[in-house]
Design an enzyme around this catalytic site. Structure first.
Site, PDB file in Angstrom:
ATOM      1  N   SER A 234       0.845  -1.198   0.000  1.00  0.00           N
ATOM      2  CA  SER A 234       0.000   0.000   0.000  1.00  0.00           C
ATOM      3  C   SER A 234       0.876   1.242   0.000  1.00  0.00           C
ATOM      4  O   SER A 234       1.838   1.334   0.773  1.00  0.00           O
ATOM      5  CB  SER A 234      -0.899   0.009   1.237  1.00  0.00           C
ATOM      6  OG  SER A 234      -1.492   1.270   1.436  1.00  0.00           O
ATOM      7  N   LYS A 235       0.527   2.200  -0.841  1.00  0.00           N
ATOM      8  CA  LYS A 235       1.305   3.443  -0.888  1.00  0.00           C
ATOM      9  C   LYS A 235       1.140   4.250   0.398  1.00  0.00           C
ATOM     10  O   LYS A 235       1.961   5.128   0.683  1.00  0.00           O
ATOM     11  CB  LYS A 235       0.918   4.278  -2.101  1.00  0.00           C
ATOM     12  CG  LYS A 235      -0.513   4.803  -2.091  1.00  0.00           C
ATOM     13  CD  LYS A 235      -0.788   5.602  -3.358  1.00  0.00           C
ATOM     14  CE  LYS A 235      -2.207   6.147  -3.382  1.00  0.00           C
ATOM     15  NZ  LYS A 235      -2.490   6.908  -4.620  1.00  0.00           N
ATOM     16  N   ARG A 236       0.107   3.972   1.167  1.00  0.00           N
ATOM     17  CA  ARG A 236      -0.090   4.697   2.425  1.00  0.00           C
ATOM     18  C   ARG A 236       0.784   4.123   3.543  1.00  0.00           C
ATOM     19  O   ARG A 236       1.015   4.773   4.547  1.00  0.00           O
ATOM     20  CB  ARG A 236      -1.558   4.649   2.846  1.00  0.00           C
ATOM     21  CG  ARG A 236      -2.489   5.399   1.909  1.00  0.00           C
ATOM     22  CD  ARG A 236      -3.935   5.282   2.354  1.00  0.00           C
ATOM     23  NE  ARG A 236      -4.820   6.028   1.479  1.00  0.00           N
ATOM     24  CZ  ARG A 236      -5.306   5.563   0.337  1.00  0.00           C
ATOM     25  NH1 ARG A 236      -4.979   4.344  -0.059  1.00  0.00           N
ATOM     26  NH2 ARG A 236      -6.114   6.301  -0.407  1.00  0.00           N
ATOM     27  N   ARG A 237       1.240   2.868   3.344  1.00  0.00           N
ATOM     28  CA  ARG A 237       1.959   2.199   4.422  1.00  0.00           C
ATOM     29  C   ARG A 237       3.370   1.761   4.027  1.00  0.00           C
ATOM     30  O   ARG A 237       4.287   1.745   4.836  1.00  0.00           O
ATOM     31  CB  ARG A 237       1.135   0.973   4.859  1.00  0.00           C
ATOM     32  CG  ARG A 237       1.766   0.133   5.955  1.00  0.00           C
ATOM     33  CD  ARG A 237       0.960  -1.136   6.211  1.00  0.00           C
ATOM     34  NE  ARG A 237       0.858  -1.943   5.001  1.00  0.00           N
ATOM     35  CZ  ARG A 237      -0.292  -2.301   4.438  1.00  0.00           C
ATOM     36  NH1 ARG A 237      -1.437  -1.940   4.978  1.00  0.00           N
ATOM     37  NH2 ARG A 237      -0.306  -3.040   3.334  1.00  0.00           N
ATOM     38  N   VAL A 240       6.548   2.021  -1.998  1.00  0.00           N
ATOM     39  CA  VAL A 240       6.133   1.367  -3.237  1.00  0.00           C
ATOM     40  C   VAL A 240       6.447   2.175  -4.493  1.00  0.00           C
ATOM     41  O   VAL A 240       6.294   1.661  -5.608  1.00  0.00           O
ATOM     42  CB  VAL A 240       4.606   1.059  -3.215  1.00  0.00           C
ATOM     43  CG1 VAL A 240       4.259   0.139  -2.068  1.00  0.00           C
ATOM     44  CG2 VAL A 240       3.780   2.346  -3.147  1.00  0.00           C
TER      45      VAL A 240
END
Length: 469
Positions: A234-237, A240
């Site tokens: 995930s790009k939020r976590r 990436v």
């Protein structure tokens, strides 16, 4: 039939490593089949439609070897809006779609559950187009939809479990499911190679292909890419963004070699192989459908191997963006006029064996190009303990007496200083290293001192001595 594959990213502001993996798989498959790679930017979301984000996609593809001019496109989904609306009208005209004015609250009230899907309430109401009326596809009540997938076999979906899904919004604009199908039809796409996350949409899209009277493409859903906790990246976590790895100093060859191993492996007990081997041996049907672990530590080790394999002159050239700075890479701590290309060339072979990403070149060589080193205070505290002042005094005297300033004589001189104090070389050189380079680890000390030169080295040793009792 000419094989035509497509890579269809959304301009989201960053290029996901999972997307890069899919792009490479499409690229190789097209080359193997003598086919065509099509780039289509799915830009219908206005919030994601910025020229710089599209340029980011093109730049990232350039970096991993899918260069502009070698593929068809880029096309833009927004340019095909007329075809999308025409397809929606054909489906409505043929009775395969109908208008619906049901609000979510009404559906939930009829079912008594907030989790129930759409119940087909408007199927036979004969509603005409109108504001707030979505167009829904009429899913068959019976039978199954079989998705023939090169990687996953033949996943089968019961049609009665697929709700009548929306294909155009209340304002008449087609949704992604329909736009994606129409674009693939318009562009003559024969094979759709994409991430596993799209598999649940595939039976719906295959029904649309059938309803529009066109044979569906060959499907291949590659495994989802997960982190060490086996969660989807995930790009939020997670880290990436392909651009972030590029700007950190990962080599394109290392990155694309590693990406191709996410779900597949070349023959034999090997992983680091020439790109020509990957192009020759890759087979879509051999891709493992299980989730693929993106192991950043392994990628880092890969990159280190690739760096060490470079000819020294290529390594020097590859380091240049970090030695000068670019639009996306911050400048080094020294001024441009302080940089000495000859000095860097002298230590480059030493640095090449010690770094795993190119950005690490800066802390390894900054002591050469600064008036005084950037001192790591933790390293200073550890090295400059009782007796360090006496050792530095003796080291300065020994070095001053040298007629020839080279690594071997510097090492011998310090060994003698240490032996007089009952210290092995490792202990004796600790305060000298911190005084000269500012750090406790780095390039070989005596070679560094040779390149730094007599006067600058002695000046730093004297300055360090002044700080001590």
């Amino acid at each position: 039939m000419t094989v035509r594959v497509r890579f269809a990213p959304s301009p989201t502001g960053m290029f996901h490593v999972g997307g890069a993996r899919s792009a490479l798989q499409n690229w190789i498959y097209a080359k193997q089949q003598g086919g065509v790679f099509v780039l289509r930017v799915e830009d219908t979301d206005a919030a994601r439609n910025k020229p710089e984000w599209t340029e980011g996609i093109l730049s990232a593809l350039d970096w991993i070897g899918i260069a502009r001019g070698s593929y068809e496109g880029p096309y833009f989904q927004s340019q095909n809006a007329g075809e999308h609306r025409a397809a929606a009208a054909r489906l409505h005209g043929s009775g395969r779609a109908y208008y619906c004015d049901c609000a979510r609250e009404a559906v939930q009230a009829r079912s008594g559950s907030q989790y129930s899907g759409y119940d087909g309430f408007c199927r036979d109401r004969g509603l005409a187009p109108g504001e707030g009326r979505a167009l829904r596809f009429r899913t068959p009540d019976e039978g199954t939809t079989v998705v023939v997938d090169l990687i996953r076999g033949e996943p089968t979906f019961e049609n009665k479990l697929i709700e009548d899904f929306v294909i155009a919004r209340g304002d008449g604009s087609p949704v992604f499911l329909l736009a994606n199908v129409v674009d693939d039809m318009t562009m003559g796409i024969t094979h759709v190679i994409r991430a596993e996350e799209h598999l649940p949409n595939t039976p719906k899209q295959q029904l649309l292909w059938d309803a529009l009277g066109v044979q569906p493409p060959v499907w291949a859903h590659v495994p989802v890419v997960v982190n060490e906790k086996r969660q989807k990246l995930s790009k939020r976590r997670d880290k990436v963004a392909l651009e972030a790895y590029r700007d950190e100093g990962y080599l394109a060859d290392a990155m694309r070699n590693y990406l191709m191993l996410l779900g597949w492996a070349p023959s034999g007990d090997r992983e680091i192989v020439p790109w020509s081997v990957i192009e020759e041996e890759f087979r879509l049907e051999e891709v493992n459908p299980s989730p693929a672990f993106f192991d950043e530590k392994k990628l880092r080790a890969f990159n280190g191997e690739y760096i060490r394999a470079l000819p020294v002159e290529d390594f020097v050239a590859a380091c240049q963006p970090w030695l000068t700075g670019t639009a996306t890479i911050p400048p080094p701590p020294w001024q441009p006029e302080e940089f000495d290309a000859d000095a860097f060339a002298a230590v480059a072979p030493l640095a090449q064996t010690r770094i795993a990403v190119l950005s690490e070149i800066v802390p390894n060589v900054d002591f050469l190009f600064l008036a005084s080193p950037l001192v790591d205070e933790a390293a200073w505290a550890k090295a400059m303990k009782e007796g360090a002042g006496d050792l530095l005094d003796a080291a300065v005297a020994a070095f001053e007496a040298l007629e020839t300033w080279d690594a071997e004589r510097l090492k011998s001189a310090l060994e003698a200083v240490g032996a007089e104090r009952g210290l092995k070389l490792g202990k004796a050189q600790a305060p000298v290293r911190v005084a000269v380079t500012g750090r406790s680890v780095g390039l070989p000390l005596f070679e560094s001192m040779e390149v730094l030169g007599r006067e600058r080295t002695l000046t730093r040793l004297r300055a360090a001595r002044v700080r001590l009792p």
